[in-house]
Design a protein around this motif. Structure first.
Motif, short mmCIF file in Angstrom:
data_model
loop_
_atom_site.label_atom_id
_atom_site.label_comp_id
_atom_site.label_asym_id
_atom_site.label_seq_id
_atom_site.Cartn_x
_atom_site.Cartn_y
_atom_site.Cartn_z
N PHE A 256 0.85 -1.19 0.00
CA PHE A 256 0.00 0.00 0.00
C PHE A 256 0.88 1.24 0.00
CE2 PHE A 256 -2.88 -3.12 2.13
CZ PHE A 256 -3.79 -3.19 1.09
N GLY A 258 -0.30 4.74 0.81
CA GLY A 258 -1.24 5.81 1.16
C GLY A 258 -2.67 5.41 0.87
N GLU A 259 -3.57 6.30 1.25
CA GLU A 259 -5.01 6.07 1.15
C GLU A 259 -5.47 5.64 -0.25
OE1 GLU A 259 -8.88 6.55 3.07
OE2 GLU A 259 -6.95 7.10 3.94
N GLY A 260 -5.97 4.41 -0.37
CA GLY A 260 -6.53 3.94 -1.64
C GLY A 260 -5.51 3.77 -2.75
N CYS A 261 -4.23 3.79 -2.40
CA CYS A 261 -3.17 3.72 -3.41
C CYS A 261 -2.25 2.54 -3.14
CB CYS A 261 -2.32 4.98 -3.34
SG CYS A 261 -2.72 6.15 -4.59
N THR A 274 -4.42 3.39 -8.27
CA THR A 274 -5.55 3.60 -7.39
C THR A 274 -6.29 2.28 -7.25
OG1 THR A 274 -5.72 5.84 -8.22
CG2 THR A 274 -7.65 4.96 -7.09
N GLU A 278 -11.53 -4.20 -2.21
CA GLU A 278 -10.63 -4.74 -1.19
C GLU A 278 -9.55 -5.57 -1.85
OE1 GLU A 278 -11.12 -4.68 2.45
OE2 GLU A 278 -12.24 -2.93 1.78
N ASN A 356 -3.78 8.48 -10.48
CA ASN A 356 -5.22 8.59 -10.26
C ASN A 356 -6.03 7.87 -11.33
OD1 ASN A 356 -5.50 9.99 -7.93
ND2 ASN A 356 -5.25 11.99 -8.93
#
Ligand SMILES: Nc1ncnc2c1ncn2[C@@H]1O[C@H](COP(=O)(O)OP(=O)(O)O)[C@@H](O)[C@H]1O
Ligand SMILES: [Mg+2]
Length: 365
Positions: A256, A258-261, A274, A278, A356
């Motif tokens: 992972f 960072g958030e959602g990355c 991105t 899950e 993104n």
């Protein structure tokens, strides 16, 4: 306004095998909304619509329209008593009846009797709604393609239904007319505020007209959301590929970031992606990137993530954009570029895949 619960319908095919045309489908259409079932041919769209209209008897499930249960175990409200208007793919209008008589037909065959003055006023109102008020005396066959389309709509509206069902109503029109009718149909729907369930395999139509889209595959709804969500956040390979064009390559989720990355190991090196859904480190993923999100550089851009070196393979002028394919060591990438791009076939390029826009999805199987 429409509520479908665990709807199921099976047919037996020519060899006597059972085909689940609709497999436990549930969805809701709120009042005044434009809701689209979108999916490839044979995925069960028409069968779903016919069950709602009462033209097909489901095996299981429940159908509620405008607060009334029109189908459930042991309860089947016949088609003519359901508050529904429907337009079929073949408009099924009678070419040698007048426009007026085509629209009057549902009023004349229904159980409910109308006086000729009532028929006249209802038909005139329906024709006004679709702007055919002045051609009531013409034969249906004399109308243009777009007008015949509107005639079919007027006939669906004449009994003042609570719900409009449309089965690929634009698929017989040529591209230009189809585009215009999309706008017209949506305007009419807005004006009448009539709850509409639209069925199509045309993605552009669905994206441009719908409040909500449900993607169907093999008798099931696989994702539901706004056009924007469906296009930008597909939850599966199927949805990503069905809506718009996309590049795809496989990889393994490393860690992972960072958030959602996450960092994903791919044949072209590590890419920052991105995450959709899950996913755990170590899992196999598919990475999707849309052609319009890929940026090309003539020189390596400094301090930019996800840059890979490649060679321009083809450049095609497609009017709205340049379709430019890039050869990487391992893959071919399709990209859409602006006309101002000065690259030519054979040139060396640096391809930027913005994190993104690189969506990592769980790989199938
Ligand atoms: N009357 C029927 N008899 C047998 N099979 C049918 C019948 N109607 C539909 N099917 C089958 O059910 C599946 C779904 O069909 P349909 O609802 O027409 O799909 P779509 O409208 O999405 O193209 C297909 O496999 C089709 O062949
Ligand atoms: Mg169909």
């Amino acid at each position: 306004m429409i509520e479908i619960r665990s709807l199921a319908k099976t047919f037996s095919d020519r060899r006597g095998e059972q085909v689940a045309a609709v497999n436990k489908v549930s969805f809701q259409v709120e009042e005044g909304r434009f809701y689209t079932l979108l999916g490839p041919s044979g995925c069960g769209k028409t069968t779903t619509l016919r069950c709602i209209a009462g033209l097909e008897k489901p095996d299981e499930g429940e159908i509620e329209v405008a607060g009334e249960i029109v189908f459930s175990r042991g309860n089947f409200v016949p088609a003519y008593r359901r508050p529904i208007g429907m337009v079929f793919q073949s408009y099924a209008i009678w070419p040698h009846l007048t426009v007026f008589e085509n629209v009057a037909f549902p009023l004349r065959v229904g159980k409910q009797r109308f006086s000729s003055a009532e028929v006249k006023s209802k038909v005139e109102k329906a024709l006004e709604q679709v702007e055919l008020g002045s051609v009531g005396d013409r034969m249906a066959i004399q109308l243009s393609g777009g007008q015949q389309q509107r005639l079919a709509l007027a006939r669906a509206l004449v009994r003042e239904p609570k719900v409009l069902l449309l089965d690929e109503p634009l698929s017989n029109l040529d591209a230009k007319l189809r585009e215009r009718m999309r706008v017209e149909l949506r305007e009419l729907q807005r004006r009448l505020r009539i709850t509409t369930l639209y069925v199509t395999h045309d993605q552009i139509g669905a994206l441009s007209m719908s409040n909500v889209i449900a993607i169907m595959n093999r008798g099931e709804i696989v994702q539901e959301g706004s056009p924007r969500e469906i296009y930008l956040q597909p939850h599966s390979e199927f949805v990503a590929q069905f809506i718009g064009s996309t590049n795809q390559f496989s990889g393994k989720l490393r860690a992972f970031a960072g958030e959602g990355c996450a960092c994903v190991e791919t044949p072209m090196g590590e890419l920052l992606c991105t995450l959709s859904g899950e996913l755990a480190p170590g899992s196999d993923v598919v990475i999707m990137v849309r052609p319009e999100n890929i940026i090309l550089h003539e020189a390596r851009p400094p301090e930019t993530a996800n840059v890979v070196e490649g060679k321009v393979a083809t450049v095609m002028f497609l009017g709205q954009y340049l379709d430019c394919t890039i050869e990487l060591d391992t893959d071919l990438l399709q990209t859409h570029q602006r006309h101002s791009l000065r690259l030519r076939r054979g040139d060396r390029v640096w391809v930027e895949l913005p994190p993104n826009d690189c969506l990592a999805l769980k790989a199938k199987g």
